[in-house]
Design a protein around this motif. Sequence first.
Motif, PDB file in Angstrom:
ATOM      1  N   ALA A  81      62.501 117.687 -24.784  1.00 37.11           N
ATOM      2  CA  ALA A  81      63.302 118.825 -24.324  1.00 37.11           C
ATOM      3  C   ALA A  81      63.779 119.666 -25.509  1.00 37.11           C
ATOM      4  O   ALA A  81      63.819 120.902 -25.427  1.00 37.11           O
ATOM      5  CB  ALA A  81      64.488 118.330 -23.509  1.00 37.11           C
TER       6      ALA A  81
ATOM      7  N   VAL B  74      60.888 121.858 -26.755  1.00 35.74           N
ATOM      8  CA  VAL B  74      60.672 123.004 -25.873  1.00 35.74           C
ATOM      9  C   VAL B  74      61.776 124.047 -26.076  1.00 35.74           C
ATOM     10  O   VAL B  74      61.513 125.257 -26.118  1.00 35.74           O
ATOM     11  CB  VAL B  74      60.610 122.543 -24.409  1.00 35.74           C
TER      12      VAL B  74
ATOM     13  N   GLU C  51      56.475 123.031 -20.803  1.00 37.47           N
ATOM     14  CA  GLU C  51      57.208 122.185 -19.860  1.00 37.47           C
ATOM     15  C   GLU C  51      56.251 121.366 -19.006  1.00 37.47           C
ATOM     16  O   GLU C  51      56.513 120.185 -18.712  1.00 37.47           O
ATOM     17  CB  GLU C  51      58.105 123.059 -18.985  1.00 37.47           C
TER      18      GLU C  51
END
Length: 229
Positions: free
Chosen positions: A108, A111, A199
Amino acid sequence: MIPFASIEDVIFDVSSALRVPVLILALVALALVLVELGTLAVELLRRRRHTPAALERATGAAAEALAHGDRAAAATALEAVVSGERMRSAVQRMLRQVAAPRGEQGMAKAVADFDLESLRRLERPRLLVRAGPALGLMGTLIPLSPALAGLANGDVQELTDNLRVAFSVTVLGLMTGAIAFGIALVKDRLYAQDLSDLEYIGASIEPSAPAAPAVLGQHPPAPPPAVVG
């Protein structure tokens, strides 16, 4: 007390001193927007074969390679859907987080960092959208003062020269802003697509959470008794 006329003279002198810097900045803005146009053309060429089907094939091959512990093969499989060096770096960071402690948070973060970098790369075209017309307007208004002075003195040549500069800078600034606006729109869409792909890649290569182990001697709860009507 400062006379009002002297204040006007100071403002006029400052405005006149800005004439050459504004013209130079207008040319610099045009050069920058042409550079941005070239980078956009390169990015569009890189994405010619980037399709949802290719993304699914690449992520499937990467997930299979990671199931066998082969990160190099996974990186090679995902190379087909990588749009540039920034996305390649983000994918490599995500692959290093597979099966690592707190790997989901690491993916995460990769990203999110890619998203922030994309916003940073959009700053220049978005700035040129405003700076181009602003420089064009300044380059229009500054020569009007000597043009009007030439008109008052009957100097037609000075009037013509200043008006030519004023109108030329106006066209230059408006063109710079229009091109920068188009570049910002297209790049915004491209970077949003890259973020969506990252994602999807993260969700595809992330290992599933293992099932909770059974406790020795613990039996599942008995089902509730059926209600007899």
